[in-house]
Design a protein around this motif. Structure first.
Motif, mmCIF file in Angstrom:
data_model
loop_
_atom_site.group_PDB
_atom_site.id
_atom_site.type_symbol
_atom_site.label_atom_id
_atom_site.label_comp_id
_atom_site.label_asym_id
_atom_site.label_seq_id
_atom_site.Cartn_x
_atom_site.Cartn_y
_atom_site.Cartn_z
ATOM 1 N N PHE A 4 -9.411 -12.233 -12.518
ATOM 2 C CA PHE A 4 -9.641 -13.363 -12.640
ATOM 3 C C PHE A 4 -9.984 -13.742 -11.208
ATOM 4 N N ARG A 7 -12.390 -11.855 -9.150
ATOM 5 C CA ARG A 7 -13.582 -11.764 -9.198
ATOM 6 C C ARG A 7 -13.947 -13.013 -8.044
ATOM 7 N N MET A 8 -12.569 -14.413 -8.260
ATOM 8 C CA MET A 8 -12.606 -15.820 -7.047
ATOM 9 C C MET A 8 -12.515 -14.848 -5.841
ATOM 10 N N ARG A 11 -16.113 -13.120 -4.568
ATOM 11 C CA ARG A 11 -17.696 -13.944 -4.795
ATOM 12 C C ARG A 11 -16.942 -14.977 -3.421
ATOM 13 N N PHE A 12 -15.810 -15.766 -3.069
ATOM 14 C CA PHE A 12 -15.579 -16.390 -2.172
ATOM 15 C C PHE A 12 -15.600 -15.668 -0.582
#
Ligand SMILES: Nc1ncnc2c1ncn2[C@@H]1O[C@H](COP(=O)(O)OP(=O)(O)OP(=O)(O)O)[C@@H](O)[C@H]1O
Ligand SMILES: [Mg+2]
Lengths: 407, 257
Positions: A4, A7-8, A11-12
C-alpha cells in the motif's frame, strides 16, 4: 502495508513529476561524483603504490642488525663508509639455499630472489663512479625488476663477466653494449667486466648507481663466498605484506623481516590523508544530496496534507503514513543512485578515453572497484530513506479532523 | 448480547483549547441501536460534527467514554483506532475527500489497500459492483478531477461501503451539491440502507431528509435538546416538536435553565 505504502508513494511522486525528476537528477549527480572521485583516488593511489613498490621487493629477509640498502634508492647507504664513518663488518646469510627452497614452495609469495650486494667504483678510462653491485640469479631477479623488459640496449645477460648497467651510469661513463669496464672494490680487489646491456628502471638514482651481475661473480668480488646479503621477496597483494611478514617471522626466527611499509611511512601517510579528504568530499556531497531530498519531501507533505488527512480518516495508521514517505525516499534513492552509478561509469569511461588521448600525460588508469561501488550505492539509498524521516514524522503529526474541518 | 446497543456514549465532554478553554460538548449520554437511521440536526456550531467525529473514532472525548459493540474506544491505541475506522466505519464527508492521484475505481479500493496485502478478485468485483450501484459504471477509470461534484460524492459513498462497514457516518453529505444531485445521493443512501440494514448517522440541515429518519436528535450548544422518532409519533407531531422552542430531553432542559 508495504505494498500500500509503495503504491501511494509512487503515485504521490509521479503526480509531481518535475519535482521528482529534479531530485533524482540531484542524487544522480551526487552519486556519480562520489563514484568518479573514489575511483579516481583509488586509481591514483594504486598507481603511486605500483610506482613505489611495483619493481622493488615487498618483503626482505636480512640477517640481524643490517640495514637493507635495497630500499634506499638514492645513493645507497653502503656508499657511506667511503665518505666518512668506519667500515663495519657486514653480516650475511650463510645457509641461504634451504631458506630459498622453503620460500619457493610458499603459495603466498610470488618470487623470492637471493641477493649479494656491496659497493664499488667503476672505472672507464679516466672516468670513475661509485656504484652498488647487485649479484643475482637473473631468472629470479627478473621477476622483481623486470630486467628483460627494461633492457633498452644490448641483451639481458649476466653470466660470467657480463653485467647490466643503468641508463644514467651508461651515459655518465659513455658506455655502450660490448664495452669493457673495471670495478674496484674498497678492499682493493678488482675485476674486468663486459657491459652486455643497459637497463632503465625508471628511477634516476637506481639507473645511475646499480649494476647487476651474476650472483657467484658478486660473491667472489665481495669476498662473500657461499653467502648472500639478503633475500628479496615480492608478493601478489602489496597490502598483504605485513601479514605475510608476520608468518615469515615465525618461520625464520633468527632473521630480520622487513616490509616495504616500514620504509615508506611518508608515502603511506600521504595516501591516508588523501583518502581522508576524498571521504570528506564524498560525505559533504552525500549530505547536500540528502538535505535536498529531505527538503523536497518536507514540501510535499504540505502539498499532500489533504490526501494524508483522508488516508488517515479512512484508517491508515501512523506507521502506514510514515511508510509512504520513507518509500518515497527509497524510490528516489534507488532511481537516483542507479542512474548515478551509470553516469559515474560514463564519467570514468570518458576519463579513460581522455587519458588515452593524452598520450601518456595521464599515466594512471582508473577502474571501478565493485566493492566501493556497492558501498556508495547502499549508503546513498540509506541516506535517501533517512532523508524521509523528518517528513514522515511531520505526516504522522497531521490530525485528520483538522483537514476535514477546513475542507 | 443482542440487546447491546451498537453505540453507547457515556458523559462525553469535549473541550477545545488549552489556555482559553471552550467546551463544545456537554455530558452527552446516548445509545444507538444497531440498524438505526439517526439524523443529527442543530444550528451551526452546535457540535454536530464534533460529536460525529467522536463516534467515528476520529477524535477522542476530553472526558467520558465511547463504547462501540461494547468495546471501549478509549482503551484503543491510535493505531488500533485507525484499523477500527477502516474495518468498522464508512465515512462520507461534506466535501468528497478523494485522492486526485487515482481514478474512481482506485479511490474505492483505497479503503481495502490500507490494511490488506493483496487485492483479491472478489474485492475488485465488489468495487466494480458498488460503482455500478452508484451509477458510475462508465466512469470507473476516469480521473477524479474529470468527475462532477455529485459523481465524486458517489465515488466517496462507494469507498465508504467497500469494507462492508457496520456503521456509516455522513456529515452533510449533500452540503456541497445542488438540490437535484443532492436528492439523488440521498436516494442512493436510502437504498443502500434498506438493502444492507447498516446503521447510519447523518448530520444534515435538510428538514425533509430528517423526517425520513428512524430517529432525530437535535443538538443545541453542545447539549442534547430534542429527540423524536418520526415513524412512531407521525409527521405532524414530529414537525411540531422540531418547531417548538423548548427541549424535550430532561438533562438538557435542566442545564439550559
Ligand atoms: N480544534 C478546534 N479548536 C477550537 N474550537 C473548535 C475546534 N473544532 C471545532 N471547534 C468549535 O467547536 C464548535 C462546534 O463545531 P462543529 O464543527 O462540531 O459544529 P457543527 O455543529 O458541525 O457546525 P456546522 O453545522 O457549521 O458544521 C464550533 O464553534 C467550532 O468553532
Ligand atoms: Mg459540521
Amino acid at each position: 502495508m508495504f505494498r500500500f505504502a509503495l503504491r501511494m508513494a509512487w503515485r504521490f511522486l509521479i503526480t509531481s513529476r518535475s519535482q521528482m525528476l529534479l531530485v533524482i537528477l540531484g542524487i544522480t549527480v551526487g552519486v556519480s561524483i562520489q563514484i568518479f572521485l573514489s575511483s579516481l583516488i583509488s586509481g591514483l593511489q594504486a598507481d603511486l603504490i605500483q610506482q613505489t613498490v611495483g619493481d622493488a621487493p615487498h618483503i626482505i629477509i636480512a640477517p640481524e642488525d643490517r640495514t637493507p640498502s635495497s630500499f634506499l634508492l638514492s645513493q645507497g647507504n653502503l656508499v657511506v663508509p667511503l665518505l666518512a664513518s668506519p667500515v663495519k663488518e657486514e653480516s650475511k646469510i650463510l645457509s641461504w639455499q634451504p631458506i630459498q627452497k622453503q620460500l619457493l614452495q610458499r603459495q603466498d609469495i610470488r618470487v623470492s630472489s637471493p641477493l649479494v650486494e656491496g659497493s664499488g667504483i667503476v672505472q672507464k678510462e679516466d672516468l670513475k663512479k661509485n656504484v652498488i653491485l647487485k649479484g643475482v640469479f637473473l631468472n629470479y631477479a627478473d621477476l622483481i625488476y623486470k630486467l628483460k623488459e627494461r633492457t633498452r640496449e644490448g641483451i639481458t645477460q649476466i653470466g660470467g663477466n657480463n653485467i647490466l648497467v643503468g641508463k644514467e651510469l651508461a651515459s655518465d661513463l659513455r658506455l655502450n653494449p660490448g664495452d669493457t669496464i673495471s670495478i674496484v672494490m674498497p678492499s682493493g680487489k678488482q675485476g674486468r667486466f663486459i657491459v652486455s646491456g643497459i637497463f632503465d628502471l625508471e628511477n634516476k638514482a637506481t639507473n645511475s648507481s646499480w649494476i647487476f651481475m651474476d650472483l657467484p661473480t658478486a660473491q667472489t668480488l665481495l669476498d662473500k663466498e657461499g653467502a648472500i646479503s639478503i633475500i628479496e621477496i615480492q608478493i601478489d597483494q602489496v597490502f598483504q605484506s605485513e601479514n605475510i611478514a608476520q608468518k615469515l617471522k615465525q618461520e625464520f626466527t633468527q632473521y630480520n623481516i622487513e616490509t616495504w611499509q616500514t620504509r615508506n611511512q611518508q608515502l603511506l601517510s600521504a595516501l591516508r590523508s588523501q583518502s581522508l579528504s576524498s571521504y570528506m568530499i564524498q560525505f559533504f556531497v552525500l549530505l547536500a544530496v540528502t538535505l535536498g531530498i529531505a527538503s523536497v519531501l518536507v514540501v510535499s507533505v504540505t502539498q499532500k496534507i489533504r490526501e494524508i488527512g483522508i488516508l488517515k480518516a479512512i484508517g491508515t495508521t501512523n506507521t502506514g503514513v510514515s511508510l509512504i514517505f520513507l518509500m518515497q525516499g527509497a524510490i528516489l534513492g534507488v532511481f537516483g543512485s542507479s542512474l548515478g552509478v551509470l553516469s559515474g561509469f560514463l564519467l570514468i569511461r570518458l576519463f579513460q578515453q581522455v587519458a588515452q588521448a593524452s598520450g601518456g600525460a595521464i599515466s594512471f588508469s582508473i577502474d571501478v572497484n565493485l566493492f566501493s561501488l556497492l558501498l556508495i550505492l547502499t549508503i546513498s539509498i540509506i541516506a535517501s530513506i533517512l532523508a524521509a524521516i523528518s517528513p514522515a514524522r511531520q505526516a504522522t503529526k497531521l490530525v485528520p479532523i483538522e483537514v476535514i474541518r477546513n475542507g | 448480547m443482542d440487546n447491546l446497543p451498537l453505540i453507547e456514549l457515556s458523559k462525553v465532554n469535549k473541550i477545545y483549547g488549552k489556555l482559553v478553554k471552550s467546551q463544545i460538548l456537554f455530558d452527552i449520554t446516548m445509545t444507538v441501536p444497531s440498524g438505526q437511521f439517526l439524523v443529527l440536526i442543530g444550528p451551526s456550531g452546535s457540535g454536530k460534527s464534533t460529536l460525529l467525529n467522536i463516534i467515528g473514532a476520529l477524535d477522542r472525548p476530553t472526558t467520558g467514554e465511547v463504547f462501540i459493540q461494547g468495546k471501549n474506544l478509549g482503551k484503543f491505541s491510535d493505531e488500533e483506532l485507525a484499523r477500527f475506522r477502516n474495518q468498522f466505519i464508512g465515512f462520507i464527508f461534506q466535501f468528497h475527500y478523494l485522492l486526485p492521484e487515482f481514478n474512481a475505481l482506485e479511490n474505492v479500493l483505497v479503503s481495502y489497500w490500507i490494511h490488506s496485502l493483496k487485492p483479491s478478485k472478489e474485492i475488485l468485483e465488489r468495487a466494480m459492483y458498488l460503482l455500478e450501484q452508484v451509477g458510475l459504471k462508465d466512469s470507473v477509470r476516469k480521473r477524479i478531477n474529470l468527475l462532477s461534484g455529485g459523481q465524486q460524492q458517489r465515488v466517496a459513498i462507494a469507498r465508504a461501503l467497500l469494507n462492508s462497514p457496520q456503521l456509516i457516518l455522513a456529515d452533510e453529505p449533500t452540503g456541497a451539491l445542488d438540490t437535484k444531485t443532492g436528492e439523488q445521493v440521498l436516494e442512493l443512501l436510502a437504498q443502500i440502507r434498506q438493502e444492507s440494514k447498516m446503521t447510519m448517522i447523518m448530520v444534515t440541515h435538510n428538514r425533509e431528509v430528517a423526517l425520513r429518519a428512524d430517529r432525530i436528535i437535535e443538538l443545541i450548544d453542545g447539549k442534547l435538546c430534542k429527540e423524536v422518532y418520526p415513524k412512531t409519533v407521525g409527521l405532524h407531531e414530529t414537525i411540531k416538536i422540531l418547531e417548538s422552542h423548548s427541549c424535550n430531553l430532561e438533562d438538557a432542559e435542566s442545564s439550559l435553565s
